[in-house]
Design a protein around this motif. Structure first.
Motif, PDB file in Angstrom:
ATOM      1  N   ARG A 197      10.527  -8.173   9.505  1.00  0.00           N
ATOM      2  CA  ARG A 197       9.149  -8.187  10.019  1.00  0.00           C
ATOM      3  C   ARG A 197       9.027  -8.694  11.460  1.00  0.00           C
ATOM      4  NH1 ARG A 197       9.542 -10.135   5.237  1.00  0.00           N
ATOM      5  NH2 ARG A 197       9.218 -12.300   5.904  1.00  0.00           N
ATOM      6  N   THR A 198      10.114  -8.686  12.173  1.00  0.00           N
ATOM      7  CA  THR A 198      10.091  -9.103  13.579  1.00  0.00           C
ATOM      8  C   THR A 198       9.653  -7.930  14.448  1.00  0.00           C
ATOM      9  OG1 THR A 198      11.629 -10.918  13.367  1.00  0.00           O
ATOM     10  CG2 THR A 198      11.625  -9.782  15.479  1.00  0.00           C
ATOM     11  N   VAL A 199       8.899  -8.230  15.503  1.00  0.00           N
ATOM     12  CA  VAL A 199       8.420  -7.216  16.443  1.00  0.00           C
ATOM     13  C   VAL A 199       8.990  -7.537  17.821  1.00  0.00           C
ATOM     14  CG1 VAL A 199       6.385  -6.217  17.548  1.00  0.00           C
ATOM     15  CG2 VAL A 199       6.291  -6.887  15.132  1.00  0.00           C
ATOM     16  N   ILE A 200       9.688  -6.565  18.406  1.00  0.00           N
ATOM     17  CA  ILE A 200      10.250  -6.724  19.757  1.00  0.00           C
ATOM     18  C   ILE A 200       9.759  -5.555  20.599  1.00  0.00           C
ATOM     19  CG2 ILE A 200      12.336  -6.921  21.146  1.00  0.00           C
ATOM     20  CD1 ILE A 200      13.783  -7.905  18.596  1.00  0.00           C
ATOM     21  N   LYS A 201       8.996  -5.862  21.660  1.00  0.00           N
ATOM     22  CA  LYS A 201       8.408  -4.835  22.519  1.00  0.00           C
ATOM     23  C   LYS A 201       8.966  -4.943  23.931  1.00  0.00           C
ATOM     24  CE  LYS A 201       3.905  -4.918  20.253  1.00  0.00           C
ATOM     25  NZ  LYS A 201       2.476  -5.184  20.462  1.00  0.00           N
ATOM     26  N   GLN A 202       9.444  -3.842  24.475  1.00  0.00           N
ATOM     27  CA  GLN A 202       9.850  -3.730  25.873  1.00  0.00           C
ATOM     28  C   GLN A 202      10.655  -4.944  26.342  1.00  0.00           C
ATOM     29  OE1 GLN A 202       5.712  -3.011  26.774  1.00  0.00           O
ATOM     30  NE2 GLN A 202       6.315  -1.116  27.825  1.00  0.00           N
ATOM     31  N   SER A 203      11.717  -5.259  25.616  1.00  0.00           N
ATOM     32  CA  SER A 203      12.491  -6.461  25.892  1.00  0.00           C
ATOM     33  C   SER A 203      13.972  -6.217  25.679  1.00  0.00           C
ATOM     34  CB  SER A 203      12.007  -7.601  24.992  1.00  0.00           C
ATOM     35  OG  SER A 203      10.669  -7.940  25.310  1.00  0.00           O
ATOM     36  N   VAL A 204      14.789  -7.219  26.036  1.00  0.00           N
ATOM     37  CA  VAL A 204      16.240  -7.164  25.877  1.00  0.00           C
ATOM     38  C   VAL A 204      16.676  -8.336  25.006  1.00  0.00           C
ATOM     39  CG1 VAL A 204      18.464  -7.280  27.072  1.00  0.00           C
ATOM     40  CG2 VAL A 204      16.548  -6.045  28.117  1.00  0.00           C
ATOM     41  N   VAL A 205      17.509  -8.044  24.012  1.00  0.00           N
ATOM     42  CA  VAL A 205      18.108  -9.067  23.156  1.00  0.00           C
ATOM     43  C   VAL A 205      19.607  -8.800  23.151  1.00  0.00           C
ATOM     44  CG1 VAL A 205      18.241 -10.075  20.848  1.00  0.00           C
ATOM     45  CG2 VAL A 205      16.041  -9.202  21.703  1.00  0.00           C
ATOM     46  N   CYS A 206      20.388  -9.796  23.569  1.00  0.00           N
ATOM     47  CA  CYS A 206      21.831  -9.606  23.689  1.00  0.00           C
ATOM     48  C   CYS A 206      22.587 -10.761  23.042  1.00  0.00           C
ATOM     49  CB  CYS A 206      22.215  -9.485  25.165  1.00  0.00           C
ATOM     50  SG  CYS A 206      23.953  -9.139  25.425  1.00  0.00           S
ATOM     51  N   GLY A 243      10.802  -1.777  19.962  1.00  0.00           N
ATOM     52  CA  GLY A 243      10.421  -0.879  21.047  1.00  0.00           C
ATOM     53  C   GLY A 243       8.925  -0.735  21.163  1.00  0.00           C
ATOM     54  N   PRO A 244       8.562   0.145  22.100  1.00  0.00           N
ATOM     55  CA  PRO A 244       9.401   1.058  22.885  1.00  0.00           C
ATOM     56  C   PRO A 244      10.159   0.311  23.985  1.00  0.00           C
ATOM     57  CG  PRO A 244       7.133   1.206  23.628  1.00  0.00           C
ATOM     58  CD  PRO A 244       7.142   0.257  22.449  1.00  0.00           C
ATOM     59  N   ASN A 245      11.086   1.049  24.576  1.00  0.00           N
ATOM     60  CA  ASN A 245      11.826   0.576  25.758  1.00  0.00           C
ATOM     61  C   ASN A 245      12.443  -0.803  25.556  1.00  0.00           C
ATOM     62  OD1 ASN A 245      11.009   2.951  27.111  1.00  0.00           O
ATOM     63  ND2 ASN A 245       9.032   2.002  27.482  1.00  0.00           N
ATOM     64  N   THR A 246      13.205  -0.937  24.506  1.00  0.00           N
ATOM     65  CA  THR A 246      13.857  -2.190  24.161  1.00  0.00           C
ATOM     66  C   THR A 246      15.353  -1.955  24.065  1.00  0.00           C
ATOM     67  OG1 THR A 246      11.933  -3.056  23.015  1.00  0.00           O
ATOM     68  CG2 THR A 246      14.055  -3.915  22.302  1.00  0.00           C
ATOM     69  N   GLU A 247      16.146  -2.962  24.443  1.00  0.00           N
ATOM     70  CA  GLU A 247      17.598  -2.883  24.322  1.00  0.00           C
ATOM     71  C   GLU A 247      18.069  -4.039  23.446  1.00  0.00           C
ATOM     72  OE1 GLU A 247      21.658  -3.105  27.049  1.00  0.00           O
ATOM     73  OE2 GLU A 247      19.711  -2.890  28.018  1.00  0.00           O
ATOM     74  N   ILE A 248      18.842  -3.699  22.423  1.00  0.00           N
ATOM     75  CA  ILE A 248      19.421  -4.717  21.539  1.00  0.00           C
ATOM     76  C   ILE A 248      20.926  -4.487  21.496  1.00  0.00           C
ATOM     77  CG2 ILE A 248      19.479  -5.723  19.232  1.00  0.00           C
ATOM     78  CD1 ILE A 248      16.589  -4.761  18.896  1.00  0.00           C
ATOM     79  N   VAL A 249      21.677  -5.557  21.804  1.00  0.00           N
ATOM     80  CA  VAL A 249      23.137  -5.479  21.853  1.00  0.00           C
ATOM     81  C   VAL A 249      23.711  -6.608  20.999  1.00  0.00           C
ATOM     82  CG1 VAL A 249      25.173  -5.530  23.353  1.00  0.00           C
ATOM     83  CG2 VAL A 249      23.021  -4.570  24.209  1.00  0.00           C
ATOM     84  N   ASP A 250      24.607  -6.256  20.068  1.00  0.00           N
ATOM     85  CA  ASP A 250      25.359  -7.255  19.289  1.00  0.00           C
ATOM     86  C   ASP A 250      24.488  -8.405  18.797  1.00  0.00           C
ATOM     87  OD1 ASP A 250      27.807  -5.881  19.606  1.00  0.00           O
ATOM     88  OD2 ASP A 250      28.114  -6.811  21.558  1.00  0.00           O
ATOM     89  N   SER A 251      23.410  -8.078  18.090  1.00  0.00           N
ATOM     90  CA  SER A 251      22.452  -9.095  17.660  1.00  0.00           C
ATOM     91  C   SER A 251      21.971  -8.849  16.236  1.00  0.00           C
ATOM     92  CB  SER A 251      21.242  -9.114  18.601  1.00  0.00           C
ATOM     93  OG  SER A 251      21.645  -9.508  19.895  1.00  0.00           O
ATOM     94  N   VAL A 252      21.391  -9.885  15.645  1.00  0.00           N
ATOM     95  CA  VAL A 252      20.779  -9.808  14.322  1.00  0.00           C
ATOM     96  C   VAL A 252      19.282 -10.039  14.495  1.00  0.00           C
ATOM     97  CG1 VAL A 252      20.647 -10.857  12.031  1.00  0.00           C
ATOM     98  CG2 VAL A 252      22.863 -10.663  13.186  1.00  0.00           C
ATOM     99  N   ILE A 253      18.489  -9.136  13.943  1.00  0.00           N
ATOM    100  CA  ILE A 253      17.035  -9.199  14.046  1.00  0.00           C
ATOM    101  C   ILE A 253      16.476  -9.340  12.629  1.00  0.00           C
ATOM    102  CG2 ILE A 253      14.952  -8.042  14.878  1.00  0.00           C
ATOM    103  CD1 ILE A 253      17.134  -8.651  17.082  1.00  0.00           C
ATOM    104  N   GLY A 254      15.642 -10.343  12.397  1.00  0.00           N
ATOM    105  CA  GLY A 254      15.120 -10.628  11.064  1.00  0.00           C
ATOM    106  C   GLY A 254      14.010  -9.697  10.614  1.00  0.00           C
TER     107      GLY A 254
END
Length: 182
Positions: A33-42, A20-31
């Motif tokens: 030290r990963t950084v996800i900003k304002q995005s969608v992972v499905c 985040g902020p403003n991120t959506e993660i659905v049914d996923s695996v995130i490793g």
């Protein structure tokens, strides 16, 4: 996990990840030290030490390797994206196998759909895809090959080759003056 983040379904987030902020993660695996900003992972897997976003869309059945960069306005779908590869901005990578240490320049598109069927694009290890290139599937860009900026590639590119697939520039002198005389 920053404000505005939505986590749904079966999600696993590794140690020291930033979401985040403003991120959506659905049914996923995130490793880790990963950084996800304002995005969608499905419905996807994201490796360790990856940066995603802002404004990226990792669609179902994508597998993002380790130390990858998926930048702003990049979309993947049903794609294997190899370790240390990057698509920094404004790209669509669908139905693709991207090797390790690949660079996809701004505006790179895998043209995977002909209106009826979907086809696979393969980009092998160490390939470099120049900005504003279209890879019309089914097509393979060989190991270490380069695709010149502005190319529309419709045939396989051999290992270590340079593919230039664009029309030569033509300048029409005084065109604008002549068209407005009518």
């Amino acid at each position: 996990i920053y404000p505005g983040t939505v986590i749904k379904g079966n999600v696993k987030i590794g140690a020291d990840a930033t979401i985040g902020p403003n991120t959506e993660i659905v049914d996923s695996v995130i490793g880790d030290r990963t950084v996800i900003k304002q995005s969608v992972v499905c419905d996807s897997e994201v490796g360790v030490d990856v940066t995603i976003g802002p404004f990226a869309h990792i669609r179902p059945l994508s597998k993002i390797g380790d130390e990858v960069k998926i930048g702003n306005f990049v979309e993947t779908k049903k794609t294997v994206f190899g370790d240390r590869s990057k698509a920094s901005h404004l790209s669509y990578i669908g139905d693709a196998e991207v090797g390790t240490d690949v660079n996809l320049g701004c505006g790179s598109i895998t043209v995977n759909y002909d209106g009826k069927n979907k086809f696979l694009t393969k980009i092998e290890d160490g390939a470099f895809i120049g900005c504003n290139s279209n890879l019309v599937a089914p097509v393979t860009v060989g190991k270490g090959a380069y695709v010149a900026a502005g190319s529309t590639v419709t045939e396989d590119v051999p290992q270590d080759a340079l593919s230039i697939a664009r029309a030569r520039q033509v300048n029409k002198e005084d065109y604008v003056k002549n068209i407005h005389k009518k």
